[in-house]
Design a protein around this motif. Sequence first.
Motif, short mmCIF file in Angstrom:
data_model
loop_
_atom_site.label_atom_id
_atom_site.label_comp_id
_atom_site.label_asym_id
_atom_site.label_seq_id
_atom_site.Cartn_x
_atom_site.Cartn_y
_atom_site.Cartn_z
N GLU A 1 45.37 54.45 -0.96
CA GLU A 1 43.92 54.44 -0.85
C GLU A 1 43.30 54.65 -2.23
N ASP A 2 42.21 53.91 -2.47
CA ASP A 2 41.47 54.07 -3.72
C ASP A 2 40.00 53.80 -3.42
N GLY A 3 39.25 54.87 -3.26
CA GLY A 3 37.84 54.71 -2.93
C GLY A 3 37.65 54.04 -1.58
N ARG A 4 36.93 52.93 -1.56
CA ARG A 4 36.68 52.20 -0.31
C ARG A 4 37.83 51.27 0.07
N PHE A 5 38.83 51.17 -0.77
CA PHE A 5 39.92 50.23 -0.56
C PHE A 5 41.19 50.94 -0.09
N THR A 6 41.86 50.35 0.90
CA THR A 6 43.15 50.83 1.36
C THR A 6 44.11 49.65 1.44
N ALA A 7 45.26 49.80 0.82
CA ALA A 7 46.30 48.77 0.89
C ALA A 7 47.42 49.26 1.77
N GLN A 8 47.90 48.38 2.63
CA GLN A 8 49.03 48.69 3.51
C GLN A 8 50.12 47.66 3.32
N VAL A 9 51.36 48.13 3.33
CA VAL A 9 52.51 47.24 3.23
C VAL A 9 53.48 47.56 4.36
N ASP A 10 53.86 46.55 5.10
CA ASP A 10 54.88 46.68 6.14
C ASP A 10 55.99 45.69 5.80
N LYS A 11 57.00 46.17 5.11
CA LYS A 11 58.07 45.28 4.68
C LYS A 11 58.90 44.78 5.84
N SER A 12 59.00 45.55 6.89
CA SER A 12 59.80 45.11 8.04
C SER A 12 59.20 43.87 8.69
N SER A 13 57.87 43.77 8.65
CA SER A 13 57.17 42.62 9.21
C SER A 13 56.79 41.60 8.15
N LYS A 14 57.05 41.93 6.91
CA LYS A 14 56.66 41.07 5.77
C LYS A 14 55.16 40.78 5.85
N TYR A 15 54.38 41.85 5.88
CA TYR A 15 52.94 41.75 6.15
C TYR A 15 52.24 42.79 5.30
N ILE A 16 51.21 42.36 4.55
CA ILE A 16 50.43 43.32 3.78
C ILE A 16 48.95 43.14 4.10
N SER A 17 48.21 44.23 3.96
CA SER A 17 46.79 44.22 4.30
C SER A 17 45.99 44.94 3.24
N LEU A 18 44.74 44.54 3.13
CA LEU A 18 43.75 45.25 2.32
C LEU A 18 42.55 45.50 3.21
N ALA B 1 30.32 46.63 7.26
CA ALA B 1 31.48 46.45 8.15
C ALA B 1 32.78 46.78 7.42
N ILE B 2 33.81 47.03 8.21
CA ILE B 2 35.15 47.19 7.65
C ILE B 2 35.79 45.80 7.60
N VAL B 3 36.32 45.47 6.43
CA VAL B 3 36.93 44.16 6.24
C VAL B 3 38.45 44.32 6.23
N SER B 4 39.13 43.42 6.88
CA SER B 4 40.59 43.40 6.88
C SER B 4 41.08 42.07 6.34
N LEU B 5 41.85 42.13 5.26
CA LEU B 5 42.42 40.93 4.64
C LEU B 5 43.94 41.04 4.70
N ASN B 6 44.60 39.92 4.93
CA ASN B 6 46.05 40.00 5.19
C ASN B 6 46.81 38.89 4.50
N CYS B 7 48.08 39.18 4.26
CA CYS B 7 49.03 38.18 3.77
C CYS B 7 50.37 38.38 4.46
N THR B 8 51.05 37.27 4.68
CA THR B 8 52.44 37.34 5.13
C THR B 8 53.30 36.66 4.07
N TYR B 9 54.56 37.04 4.05
CA TYR B 9 55.45 36.46 3.06
C TYR B 9 56.83 36.27 3.65
N SER B 10 57.64 35.47 2.99
CA SER B 10 58.95 35.14 3.53
C SER B 10 60.10 35.73 2.72
N ASN B 11 59.86 36.02 1.47
CA ASN B 11 60.93 36.48 0.58
C ASN B 11 61.13 38.00 0.72
N SER B 12 62.24 38.40 1.33
CA SER B 12 62.49 39.81 1.57
C SER B 12 62.77 40.58 0.27
#
Lengths: 114, 114
Positions: B57-74, B17-28
């Motif tokens: 992207e690195d192999g099977r891993f992709t990292a995304q950063v959305d600073k406007s939403s303060k949200y990152i994903s793996l 399966a494709i796994v989605s992991l996320n974090c939110t943060y408050s410090n801009s």
Amino acid sequence: EPEVTQTPSHQVTQMGQEVILRCVPISNHLYFYWYRQILGQKVEFLVSFYNNEISEKSEIFDDQFSVERPDGSNFTLKIRSTKLEDSAMYFCASPTGRAYNEQFFGPGTRLTVL
Amino acid sequence: QKEVEQDPGPLSVPEGAIVSLNCTYSNSAFQYFMWYRQYSRKGPELLMYTYSSGNKEDGRFTAQVDKSSKYISLFIRDSQPSDSATYLCAMSAGEGGGADGLTFGKGTHLIIQP
């Protein structure tokens, strides 16, 4: 891949005793960091050390803690009078060489205070 | 207000399966974003490092950063049982030339079912 090594892997001590945790960071870097992780909790920044001086420290890093670089390759964290709540994993970290905040972590020292 | 929020899980998915992991943060001020993998009682292992917004992207891993939403994903593609571990997000403002250390999320425990 470069390695950060830490000794001992596990340290058991009595409350009130002093402990010294050791780290050998990736060579040729001036920045080093210590973190701790209480069981089940998040990894927390303790202190950064640059060119033989403390660069920044968190509120956790009180007067009971000290860091030194006793020689060119070793890097120590001393806890002067351990408390039960100091029981945790302690990690040192070293920059990868591409950026200071891209950090390799050591395997950690598990400190148990009885 | 917690600086970095991460769902602790456990998150259990079938192999492949494709796994989605996320974090939110408050410090801009955070500009540098990392994902670490941690096995029980071991040191965090650096997986991905990104600066500012965007994808990496690195192999099977992709990292995304959305600073406007303060949200990152793996994202992990073609997940394997060996991917079972705790995944930690970490971030830094990069202040003081790297002195500020990393701020971690609590970690998401991921289980890949064979």
